[in-house]
Design a protein around this motif. Structure first.
Motif, PDB file in Angstrom:
ATOM      1  N   ASP A  10      35.537  43.085  47.817  1.00 24.98           N
ATOM      2  CA  ASP A  10      34.185  43.289  48.272  1.00 24.98           C
ATOM      3  C   ASP A  10      34.372  44.790  49.081  1.00 24.98           C
ATOM      4  OD1 ASP A  10      31.720  43.373  49.740  1.00 24.98           O
ATOM      5  OD2 ASP A  10      32.259  41.488  50.766  1.00 24.98           O
ATOM      6  N   THR A  11      33.522  45.448  48.569  1.00 29.34           N
ATOM      7  CA  THR A  11      33.573  46.880  49.142  1.00 29.34           C
ATOM      8  C   THR A  11      32.668  47.058  50.057  1.00 29.34           C
ATOM      9  OG1 THR A  11      32.088  47.774  47.439  1.00 29.34           O
ATOM     10  CG2 THR A  11      34.471  47.678  47.242  1.00 29.34           C
ATOM     11  N   GLY A  12      31.785  45.922  50.582  1.00 32.03           N
ATOM     12  CA  GLY A  12      30.763  45.933  51.759  1.00 32.03           C
ATOM     13  C   GLY A  12      29.535  46.840  51.194  1.00 32.03           C
ATOM     14  N   ASP A  13      29.359  47.721  52.158  1.00 32.25           N
ATOM     15  CA  ASP A  13      27.996  48.385  51.870  1.00 32.25           C
ATOM     16  C   ASP A  13      28.074  49.576  50.974  1.00 32.25           C
ATOM     17  OD1 ASP A  13      26.603  47.286  54.014  1.00 32.25           O
ATOM     18  OD2 ASP A  13      27.234  48.624  55.655  1.00 32.25           O
ATOM     19  N   PHE A  14      29.434  49.850  50.419  1.00 33.17           N
ATOM     20  CA  PHE A  14      29.684  50.556  49.226  1.00 33.17           C
ATOM     21  C   PHE A  14      29.229  50.270  47.935  1.00 33.17           C
ATOM     22  CE2 PHE A  14      32.475  52.571  45.869  1.00 33.17           C
ATOM     23  CZ  PHE A  14      32.208  53.729  45.774  1.00 33.17           C
ATOM     24  N   GLY A  15      29.365  49.103  47.703  1.00 32.73           N
ATOM     25  CA  GLY A  15      28.787  48.754  46.368  1.00 32.73           C
ATOM     26  C   GLY A  15      28.675  46.836  46.268  1.00 32.73           C
ATOM     27  N   GLY A  16      29.240  46.502  47.263  1.00 30.22           N
ATOM     28  CA  GLY A  16      29.243  45.000  47.354  1.00 30.22           C
ATOM     29  C   GLY A  16      30.561  44.400  46.487  1.00 30.22           C
ATOM     30  N   VAL A  17      30.424  43.397  45.824  1.00 33.88           N
ATOM     31  CA  VAL A  17      31.524  42.928  44.945  1.00 33.88           C
ATOM     32  C   VAL A  17      32.032  43.893  43.991  1.00 33.88           C
ATOM     33  CG1 VAL A  17      32.462  40.907  43.373  1.00 33.88           C
ATOM     34  CG2 VAL A  17      31.015  40.462  45.602  1.00 33.88           C
ATOM     35  N   ARG A  18      32.948  44.167  43.716  1.00 29.30           N
ATOM     36  CA  ARG A  18      33.593  45.203  42.603  1.00 29.30           C
ATOM     37  C   ARG A  18      34.773  44.540  42.182  1.00 29.30           C
ATOM     38  NH1 ARG A  18      30.304  49.568  41.044  1.00 29.30           N
ATOM     39  NH2 ARG A  18      28.961  49.805  42.517  1.00 29.30           N
ATOM     40  N   SER A  19      35.399  45.091  41.001  1.00 28.66           N
ATOM     41  CA  SER A  19      36.712  44.892  40.512  1.00 28.66           C
ATOM     42  C   SER A  19      37.724  45.685  41.276  1.00 28.66           C
ATOM     43  CB  SER A  19      36.704  45.190  38.922  1.00 28.66           C
ATOM     44  OG  SER A  19      38.020  45.106  38.517  1.00 28.66           O
ATOM     45  N   GLN A  20      38.925  45.071  41.581  1.00 29.06           N
ATOM     46  CA  GLN A  20      40.087  45.841  41.785  1.00 29.06           C
ATOM     47  C   GLN A  20      40.433  46.769  40.500  1.00 29.06           C
ATOM     48  OE1 GLN A  20      43.411  43.717  43.456  1.00 29.06           O
ATOM     49  NE2 GLN A  20      41.944  41.926  43.777  1.00 29.06           N
ATOM     50  N   ARG A  21      41.270  47.886  40.579  1.00 28.53           N
ATOM     51  CA  ARG A  21      41.767  48.630  39.783  1.00 28.53           C
ATOM     52  C   ARG A  21      42.938  47.980  39.067  1.00 28.53           C
ATOM     53  NH1 ARG A  21      40.481  53.392  39.240  1.00 28.53           N
ATOM     54  NH2 ARG A  21      39.888  53.881  41.322  1.00 28.53           N
ATOM     55  N   TYR A  22      42.896  47.827  37.913  1.00 28.17           N
ATOM     56  CA  TYR A  22      44.036  47.036  37.034  1.00 28.17           C
ATOM     57  C   TYR A  22      44.006  47.628  35.565  1.00 28.17           C
ATOM     58  CZ  TYR A  22      40.832  43.608  35.313  1.00 28.17           C
ATOM     59  OH  TYR A  22      39.735  43.079  34.603  1.00 28.17           O
ATOM     60  N   SER A  23      45.239  47.294  34.839  1.00 30.43           N
ATOM     61  CA  SER A  23      45.308  47.377  33.396  1.00 30.43           C
ATOM     62  C   SER A  23      46.026  46.228  33.008  1.00 30.43           C
ATOM     63  CB  SER A  23      45.748  48.713  32.840  1.00 30.43           C
ATOM     64  OG  SER A  23      47.035  48.883  33.302  1.00 30.43           O
ATOM     65  N   MET A  24      45.718  45.861  31.704  1.00 23.48           N
ATOM     66  CA  MET A  24      46.389  44.673  31.218  1.00 23.48           C
ATOM     67  C   MET A  24      46.476  44.906  29.389  1.00 23.48           C
ATOM     68  SD  MET A  24      43.927  41.309  31.187  1.00 23.48           S
ATOM     69  CE  MET A  24      43.961  41.432  33.058  1.00 23.48           C
ATOM     70  N   ILE A  25      47.622  44.337  29.111  1.00 23.27           N
ATOM     71  CA  ILE A  25      47.673  44.042  27.608  1.00 23.27           C
ATOM     72  C   ILE A  25      47.379  42.638  27.382  1.00 23.27           C
ATOM     73  CG2 ILE A  25      49.145  44.245  25.567  1.00 23.27           C
ATOM     74  CD1 ILE A  25      50.740  46.590  27.218  1.00 23.27           C
ATOM     75  N   VAL A  26      46.490  42.461  26.216  1.00 21.89           N
ATOM     76  CA  VAL A  26      46.061  40.916  25.933  1.00 21.89           C
ATOM     77  C   VAL A  26      46.383  40.730  24.456  1.00 21.89           C
ATOM     78  CG1 VAL A  26      44.147  39.432  25.924  1.00 21.89           C
ATOM     79  CG2 VAL A  26      44.353  41.061  27.830  1.00 21.89           C
ATOM     80  N   ASP A  27      46.945  39.758  24.133  1.00 22.26           N
ATOM     81  CA  ASP A  27      47.329  39.702  22.747  1.00 22.26           C
ATOM     82  C   ASP A  27      46.827  38.107  22.428  1.00 22.26           C
ATOM     83  OD1 ASP A  27      48.196  39.390  20.122  1.00 22.26           O
ATOM     84  OD2 ASP A  27      50.228  39.595  20.718  1.00 22.26           O
ATOM     85  N   ASP A  28      45.788  38.052  21.615  1.00 22.55           N
ATOM     86  CA  ASP A  28      44.942  36.891  21.172  1.00 22.55           C
ATOM     87  C   ASP A  28      44.463  36.051  22.340  1.00 22.55           C
ATOM     88  OD1 ASP A  28      43.616  35.205  19.438  1.00 22.55           O
ATOM     89  OD2 ASP A  28      45.587  33.801  19.036  1.00 22.55           O
TER      90      ASP A  28
END
Length: 158
Positions: A113-131
């Motif tokens: 929750d970024t509050g007044d900046f933008g509300g609910v946002r994603s955390q910064r992350y990366s992932m590799i997804v196989d199937d």
């Protein structure tokens, strides 16, 4: 929070390309594919625009040369913003995916929750997804940009 070995939850996203609007699902994007997914707190924001997305743009060919079918940039923004950001960033080889209502982001437990900046946002992350299964997960600490870079993904793919 999602972890290595977990399957991605079913979700529907928003995607706007030159071909038009669509609503791909988790299954559409990940089933039977090796995918690099990275998420940013917001399109057109400083670290996201100056470092995170550009790292994947520059390294897209190297990433795909490691058997990756697609690279997805996800943000809790609308598809119009994601399309414009992709065009402004020369991200032709990256799927600019919108999680407009943050349903996917919340389902994997990586919302903030970024509050007044933008509300609910994603955390910064990366992932590799196989199937549809997470094989690598790199979640940043707040206000950091080290763990989720394209260079880290390249090391994990190598």
């Amino acid at each position: 929070m999602i972890k290595v070995g977990d399957s991605l939850p079913e979700a529907t996203f928003q995607l706007l390309t030159k071909e038009g609007a669509s609503n791909p699902t988790t299954k559409d994007l990940f089933a039977g594919k090796k995918v690099v997914l990275f998420a940013v707190p917001g399109a057109f924001t400083p670290t996201c625009s100056e470092a995170h997305l550009p790292g994947f743009v520059v390294n897209a060919d190297k990433i795909k040369a490691n058997g990756v079918d697609s690279i997805i940039c996800l943000s809790v923004n609308d598809s119009f913003v994601m399309k414009s950001w992709g065009e402004a960033s020369n991200a032709e080889d990256i799927i600019m995916l919108a999680d407009g209502g943050a349903a996917f982001t919340k389902a994997i437990g990586l919302e903030m929750d970024t509050g007044d900046f933008g509300g609910v946002r994603s955390q910064r992350y990366s992932m590799i997804v196989d199937d549809g299964v997470v094989t690598h997960l790199n979640v940043e600490q707040p206000k950091q940009f080290e763990a989720s870079t394209a260079d880290v993904i390249l090391q994990q793919l190598g």
